[in-house]
Design a protein around this motif. Structure first.
Motif, short mmCIF file in Angstrom:
data_model
loop_
_atom_site.label_atom_id
_atom_site.label_comp_id
_atom_site.label_asym_id
_atom_site.label_seq_id
_atom_site.Cartn_x
_atom_site.Cartn_y
_atom_site.Cartn_z
N PHE A 39 25.85 32.90 71.30
CA PHE A 39 25.97 31.99 70.15
C PHE A 39 27.21 31.13 70.32
O PHE A 39 28.31 31.64 70.58
N GLY A 40 27.01 29.83 70.14
CA GLY A 40 28.14 28.93 70.28
C GLY A 40 27.68 27.48 70.38
O GLY A 40 26.51 27.18 70.09
N PRO A 41 28.56 26.59 70.80
CA PRO A 41 29.93 26.88 71.20
C PRO A 41 30.84 27.20 70.01
O PRO A 41 30.81 26.50 69.01
N ILE A 42 31.62 28.26 70.17
CA ILE A 42 32.56 28.65 69.12
C ILE A 42 33.68 27.61 69.02
O ILE A 42 34.08 27.21 67.92
N PHE A 43 34.18 27.18 70.15
CA PHE A 43 35.23 26.17 70.24
C PHE A 43 34.79 25.09 71.22
O PHE A 43 33.85 25.29 72.00
N PRO A 44 35.46 23.94 71.22
CA PRO A 44 35.14 22.92 72.22
C PRO A 44 35.32 23.47 73.63
O PRO A 44 36.20 24.29 73.89
N THR A 45 34.45 23.04 74.54
CA THR A 45 34.50 23.55 75.91
C THR A 45 34.39 22.41 76.90
O THR A 45 33.68 21.43 76.66
N GLY A 46 35.08 22.54 78.01
CA GLY A 46 35.01 21.55 79.07
C GLY A 46 33.99 21.89 80.13
O GLY A 46 33.77 21.12 81.06
N THR A 47 33.34 23.06 80.03
CA THR A 47 32.39 23.47 81.06
C THR A 47 31.12 22.65 81.03
O THR A 47 30.51 22.40 82.06
N LYS A 48 30.71 22.21 79.84
CA LYS A 48 29.54 21.35 79.70
C LYS A 48 29.99 19.98 79.22
O LYS A 48 30.74 19.87 78.25
N SER A 49 29.51 18.93 79.91
CA SER A 49 29.87 17.58 79.50
C SER A 49 29.24 17.21 78.16
O SER A 49 29.80 16.45 77.38
N GLN A 50 28.06 17.74 77.89
CA GLN A 50 27.40 17.54 76.61
C GLN A 50 26.98 18.91 76.08
O GLN A 50 26.32 19.67 76.77
N HIS A 51 27.39 19.20 74.88
CA HIS A 51 27.02 20.49 74.31
C HIS A 51 26.73 20.35 72.83
O HIS A 51 27.02 19.32 72.21
N ASP A 52 26.11 21.37 72.27
CA ASP A 52 25.80 21.35 70.85
C ASP A 52 27.07 21.34 70.02
O ASP A 52 28.16 21.67 70.51
N PRO A 53 26.94 20.95 68.74
CA PRO A 53 28.13 20.91 67.88
C PRO A 53 28.83 22.27 67.81
O PRO A 53 28.18 23.31 67.82
N VAL A 54 30.14 22.23 67.73
CA VAL A 54 30.94 23.45 67.63
C VAL A 54 30.58 24.18 66.33
O VAL A 54 30.50 23.58 65.26
N VAL A 55 30.36 25.50 66.45
CA VAL A 55 29.96 26.29 65.28
C VAL A 55 31.15 26.99 64.62
O VAL A 55 31.09 27.31 63.43
N GLY A 56 32.20 27.25 65.38
CA GLY A 56 33.39 27.87 64.82
C GLY A 56 33.19 29.33 64.45
O GLY A 56 32.09 29.88 64.54
N LEU A 57 34.26 29.95 64.03
CA LEU A 57 34.20 31.36 63.62
C LEU A 57 33.36 31.54 62.36
O LEU A 57 32.70 32.56 62.19
N ASP A 58 33.37 30.54 61.48
CA ASP A 58 32.56 30.64 60.27
C ASP A 58 31.07 30.68 60.62
O ASP A 58 30.30 31.42 60.00
N GLY A 59 30.67 29.90 61.63
CA GLY A 59 29.28 29.94 62.06
C GLY A 59 28.90 31.29 62.62
O GLY A 59 27.79 31.79 62.38
N LEU A 60 29.82 31.89 63.37
CA LEU A 60 29.58 33.23 63.92
C LEU A 60 29.43 34.25 62.81
O LEU A 60 28.52 35.10 62.83
N ARG A 61 30.30 34.20 61.83
CA ARG A 61 30.20 35.14 60.69
C ARG A 61 28.87 34.97 59.96
O ARG A 61 28.26 35.95 59.51
N ALA A 62 28.41 33.73 59.86
CA ALA A 62 27.19 33.46 59.09
C ALA A 62 25.94 34.01 59.76
O ALA A 62 25.01 34.44 59.07
N ILE A 63 25.92 34.04 61.09
CA ILE A 63 24.69 34.52 61.76
C ILE A 63 24.70 36.02 62.01
O ILE A 63 23.67 36.60 62.32
N ARG A 64 25.84 36.66 61.89
CA ARG A 64 25.91 38.08 62.20
C ARG A 64 24.91 38.92 61.40
O ARG A 64 24.25 39.82 61.96
N PRO A 65 24.72 38.66 60.10
CA PRO A 65 23.74 39.47 59.35
C PRO A 65 22.29 39.18 59.70
O PRO A 65 21.39 39.91 59.26
N LEU A 66 22.04 38.14 60.50
CA LEU A 66 20.67 37.72 60.78
C LEU A 66 20.03 38.46 61.94
O LEU A 66 18.82 38.32 62.16
#
Length: 220
Positions: free
Chosen positions: A135-162
């Protein structure tokens, strides 16, 4: 409804992604062996650029090294390559072979992980029979030139119960961010540059593992 089998015991903690584009100066099997000597046990071979013949040779070398060190080797994207080298499983992106097709190709005994970026994708992977999700990207990353929007720690917390699947956080992860990521509900961290680009790979692996809760560290 039958109960879901328990996750593989190595599907937690540090998940090291091996990409020749990030570490071109050393054979990847040497990197795996060094990382395994310092505690890593879960690896993914990710290669977006090499011709199939070269990718196959690298994957075979990694498969042997993983077997020798008691590690798991997952192949990114390519079910055919995973089958060709008898890898432990495959990791699928949202644009790759659909999960049900991958399962029919690989069989019930192989591990299938799925990259997810939104809650509905996490639910779909869980209901579809994946063995873990990234699940991610949690933070911005340089490994992919184009990536999905950053989800952050709040996004991670939100999907954990799912999902009851192991969740690996990915994207811009550093040693300093591990504590917060694990507190947010991840079962592990998927890392590329923070280990592969380190001057001392063994030290980087040890430091990451030391930051993990004791329950998520590989058995010594």
């Amino acid at each position: 409804m039958s109960a879901r089998p328990a996750p593989h015991p190595l599907l937690k903690g540090l998940y090291l992604i091996l990409d020749p584009a990030v570490r071109a100066d050393r054979p990847l099997e040497e990197v795996l062996q060094e990382a395994a000597a310092h505690g890593a046990r879960l690896f993914q071979y990710r290669d977006k650029l090499s011709p199939m013949g070269e990718a196959y040779r690298r994957a075979m070398a990694l498969r042997r090294a993983a077997a020798e060190t008691g590690s798991l080797l997952i192949v990114n994207d390519r079910c055919d390559l995973a089958l060709a080298v008898d890898a432990d499983g495959v990791h699928l992106g949202q644009e790759d072979v659909p999960l049900p097709h991958a399962r029919s190709l690989l069989g019930a005994g192989k591990i299938i992980g799925v990259s997810t970026h939104r809650p509905e994708q996490v639910e779909e992977a869980t209901e579809g029979g994946a063995d873990y999700v990234g699940f991610g990207p949690i933070f911005p990353t340089g490994t992919k030139s184009q990536h999905d929007p950053v989800v952050g720690l709040d996004g991670l917390r939100a999907i954990r119960p799912l999902t009851d699947l192991p969740v690996f956080a990915i994207g811009g992860i550093t040693i300093e961010s591990v504590d917060a990521i694990m507190r947010a509900g991840a079962d592990g961290v998927a890392v590329i540059s923070a280990v592969l680009a380190a001057s001392d790979i063994g030290q980087a692996v040890r430091t990451f593992i030391a930051r993990l809760p004791a329950a998520d560290r590989p058995a010594s």
